[in-house]
Design a protein around this motif. Structure first.
Motif, PDB file in Angstrom:
ATOM      1  N   ASP A  27     -53.027 -34.677 -37.601  1.00  0.00           N
ATOM      2  CA  ASP A  27     -54.359 -34.703 -37.023  1.00  0.00           C
ATOM      3  C   ASP A  27     -54.282 -35.402 -35.673  1.00  0.00           C
ATOM      4  O   ASP A  27     -53.205 -35.892 -35.268  1.00  0.00           O
ATOM      5  CB  ASP A  27     -55.315 -35.453 -37.960  1.00  0.00           C
ATOM      6  CG  ASP A  27     -56.502 -34.588 -38.374  1.00  0.00           C
ATOM      7  OD1 ASP A  27     -56.935 -33.772 -37.549  1.00  0.00           O
ATOM      8  OD2 ASP A  27     -56.979 -34.717 -39.505  1.00  0.00           O
ATOM      9  N   TYR A  29     -66.815 -31.988 -35.383  1.00  0.00           N
ATOM     10  CA  TYR A  29     -65.480 -31.479 -35.648  1.00  0.00           C
ATOM     11  C   TYR A  29     -65.529 -30.077 -36.233  1.00  0.00           C
ATOM     12  O   TYR A  29     -66.493 -29.701 -36.898  1.00  0.00           O
ATOM     13  CB  TYR A  29     -64.737 -32.384 -36.644  1.00  0.00           C
ATOM     14  CG  TYR A  29     -64.424 -33.765 -36.143  1.00  0.00           C
ATOM     15  CD1 TYR A  29     -65.297 -34.825 -36.377  1.00  0.00           C
ATOM     16  CD2 TYR A  29     -63.244 -34.019 -35.456  1.00  0.00           C
ATOM     17  CE1 TYR A  29     -64.993 -36.106 -35.931  1.00  0.00           C
ATOM     18  CE2 TYR A  29     -62.929 -35.303 -35.016  1.00  0.00           C
ATOM     19  CZ  TYR A  29     -63.814 -36.342 -35.253  1.00  0.00           C
ATOM     20  OH  TYR A  29     -63.515 -37.590 -34.807  1.00  0.00           O
ATOM     21  N   GLU A  73     -62.713 -27.591 -38.566  1.00  0.00           N
ATOM     22  CA  GLU A  73     -61.502 -27.761 -39.365  1.00  0.00           C
ATOM     23  C   GLU A  73     -60.766 -26.445 -39.560  1.00  0.00           C
ATOM     24  O   GLU A  73     -61.373 -25.382 -39.689  1.00  0.00           O
ATOM     25  CB  GLU A  73     -61.834 -28.365 -40.733  1.00  0.00           C
ATOM     26  CG  GLU A  73     -62.228 -29.819 -40.670  1.00  0.00           C
ATOM     27  CD  GLU A  73     -62.170 -30.501 -42.031  1.00  0.00           C
ATOM     28  OE1 GLU A  73     -61.697 -29.852 -43.002  1.00  0.00           O
ATOM     29  OE2 GLU A  73     -62.581 -31.656 -42.129  1.00  0.00           O
ATOM     30  N   ARG A 104     -58.501 -31.544 -38.207  1.00  0.00           N
ATOM     31  CA  ARG A 104     -59.777 -31.625 -37.496  1.00  0.00           C
ATOM     32  C   ARG A 104     -59.566 -31.438 -35.999  1.00  0.00           C
ATOM     33  O   ARG A 104     -58.640 -31.981 -35.412  1.00  0.00           O
ATOM     34  CB  ARG A 104     -60.466 -32.969 -37.775  1.00  0.00           C
ATOM     35  CG  ARG A 104     -60.836 -33.168 -39.226  1.00  0.00           C
ATOM     36  CD  ARG A 104     -61.894 -34.239 -39.402  1.00  0.00           C
ATOM     37  NE  ARG A 104     -61.496 -35.522 -38.808  1.00  0.00           N
ATOM     38  CZ  ARG A 104     -62.302 -36.581 -38.731  1.00  0.00           C
ATOM     39  NH1 ARG A 104     -63.541 -36.512 -39.196  1.00  0.00           N
ATOM     40  NH2 ARG A 104     -61.883 -37.699 -38.199  1.00  0.00           N
ATOM     41  N   ILE A 147     -61.916 -31.449 -32.293  1.00  0.00           N
ATOM     42  CA  ILE A 147     -63.203 -31.833 -31.718  1.00  0.00           C
ATOM     43  C   ILE A 147     -63.837 -30.631 -31.031  1.00  0.00           C
ATOM     44  O   ILE A 147     -63.230 -29.987 -30.178  1.00  0.00           O
ATOM     45  CB  ILE A 147     -63.044 -33.007 -30.739  1.00  0.00           C
ATOM     46  CG1 ILE A 147     -62.640 -34.263 -31.520  1.00  0.00           C
ATOM     47  CG2 ILE A 147     -64.334 -33.259 -29.967  1.00  0.00           C
ATOM     48  CD1 ILE A 147     -62.553 -35.514 -30.686  1.00  0.00           C
ATOM     49  N   ASP A 148     -65.071 -30.346 -31.411  1.00  0.00           N
ATOM     50  CA  ASP A 148     -65.795 -29.187 -30.889  1.00  0.00           C
ATOM     51  C   ASP A 148     -66.520 -29.586 -29.606  1.00  0.00           C
ATOM     52  O   ASP A 148     -67.733 -29.800 -29.592  1.00  0.00           O
ATOM     53  CB  ASP A 148     -66.791 -28.689 -31.950  1.00  0.00           C
ATOM     54  CG  ASP A 148     -67.471 -27.394 -31.542  1.00  0.00           C
ATOM     55  OD1 ASP A 148     -66.892 -26.659 -30.716  1.00  0.00           O
ATOM     56  OD2 ASP A 148     -68.577 -27.115 -32.042  1.00  0.00           O
TER      57      ASP A 148
END
Length: 370
Positions: free
Chosen positions: A149, A306, A308, A313, A315-316
């Protein structure tokens, strides 16, 4: 070149007698007694071992970054004509359909053209160790990757405790030359499980420490690997309508400083916000100021969202990016580079992206032996 050779052979002047002395030394004798000598493998310039000076020592560079290894191999072990090989590499690139906008630099083209011989000097970086908190992902090309991650702030804090000399050297570079972003200002979030934001040089030092600690040879994802493992797939071009901040221009007239243009108060942060030294939130991008003052301003996460995939994960946000293994980075939501282009020019390696209102994090991966 053929015409040049023909003309040289037609004249009598300028010819010399070659007198070998031993395996490493020859003398050159002219018809009127002039002489010179040549050493085997003589170079015009001394080889520079510390290629990332003053940011990194060679011991701080992980093995996956083979720039030093290639430079050393090409300098000491390549037996051909270096200038001719450089010219040939560029010729091959353009005759095979390569475009100027995708140009990756002479050294990368050299590496491609010489890869069969150069690859014989490379070591296998894959591992049979399966580290916890890494996800096993089988790629379309058959390769099996262990992918982490996003590396959190708390992991970099552990690195900092274990590597005080690196941070002392970093502070000296920052103080003497004004280079490198202030890491405390971009990692001031109270929640230390949030992704850390580092310069490319800091990422290299962290990976070297991580690899020694865990006995693996981890690296950064390639662009193609990121595209495959991430939930982002649609590329957005430069006409997407996204607002990016352009700072006002500095103007000096009769000794007085003023600025043309105003800060863009509508600049969209999308999970990030600036805070001044008093802890007050700044709306919009801060106005133009001296670098010393800007480095003291904090950039914090705010309402992080976030996505997935593969139990990882992402980050959007178009204002958070990830470092990739070819000295580039990609903004997660737009899939563009550091300067908002789909193409991948080298970003500012001593920056975290703060000056553009961004944070740049990273995740690790390594190839798993089947």
């Amino acid at each position: 070149m053929n015409l040049f050779i023909q003309r040289i052979e037609e004249v009598n002047q300028g010819w010399i007698e070659v007198i070998p002395f031993n395996e490493n030394l020859i003398f050159l004798k002219g018809e009127k007694g002039e002489y010179d000598f040549l050493f085997k493998n003589q170079r015009d310039e001394e080889f520079k071992h510390q290629i990332y000076e003053p940011y990194l020592k060679r011991a701080d560079v992980p093995k996956f970054d083979d720039e030093y290894h290639f430079k050393r191999w090409f300098y000491f072990e390549f037996k051909g004509n270096r200038q001719q090989q450089s010219h040939q590499a560029e010729t091959e690139y353009y005759f095979s359909g390569g475009k100027a906008c995708d140009y990756s630099g002479t050294e990368e083209l050299l590496k491609r053209s010489l890869y069969i011989d150069y690859a014989k000097t490379l070591v296998d970086l894959s591992s049979s160790i399966e580290l916890p908190k890494f996800q096993k992902i089988r790629l379309e090309n058959g390769k099996c990757l262990m992918v982490s991650d996003l590396i959190p702030i708390e992991d970099f804090q552990a690195f900092s405790i274990s590597n005080p000399l690196y941070l002392e050297g970093r502070a000296d570079v920052f103080e003497q030359e004004g280079l490198l972003d202030n890491l405390e200002a971009v990692n001031a979030d109270e929640d230390t499980s949030l992704p850390v934001s580092l310069t490319w040089y800091d990422v290299m030092a962290f990976i070297s420490w991580f690899n020694r600690k865990n006995k693996v040879e981890s690296r950064l994802l390639t662009y193609d690997e990121f595209m495959e493992v991430s939930p982002f797939s649609e590329k957005i071009d430069d006409d997407s309508g996204l607002n990016f901040y352009s700072p006002p221009l500095k103007r000096i007239l009769n000794g007085e400083t003023s600025f043309i243009g105003q800060p863009n108060e509508e600049f969209e942060y999308n999970c990030l916000s600036f805070y001044d030294e008093k802890g007050d939130k700044i709306f919009g991008h801060p106005p133009y100021m001296k670098e010393e003052s800007f480095q003291k301003i904090q950039l914090k996460f705010e309402d992080v969202k976030y996505l997935e995939k593969h139990e990882l994960r992402f980050i959007d946000s178009k204002n958070f990016g990830e470092w990739l293994n070819d000295k580039t980075c990609v903004c997660c939501k737009t899939l563009t580079g550091f300067y908002n282009y789909i193409a991948k020019p080298t970003p500012v390696l001593d920056s975290t992206g703060k000056y553009k209102g961004r944070k740049t994090g990273f995740r690790l991966c390594y190839e798993l032996k089947d």
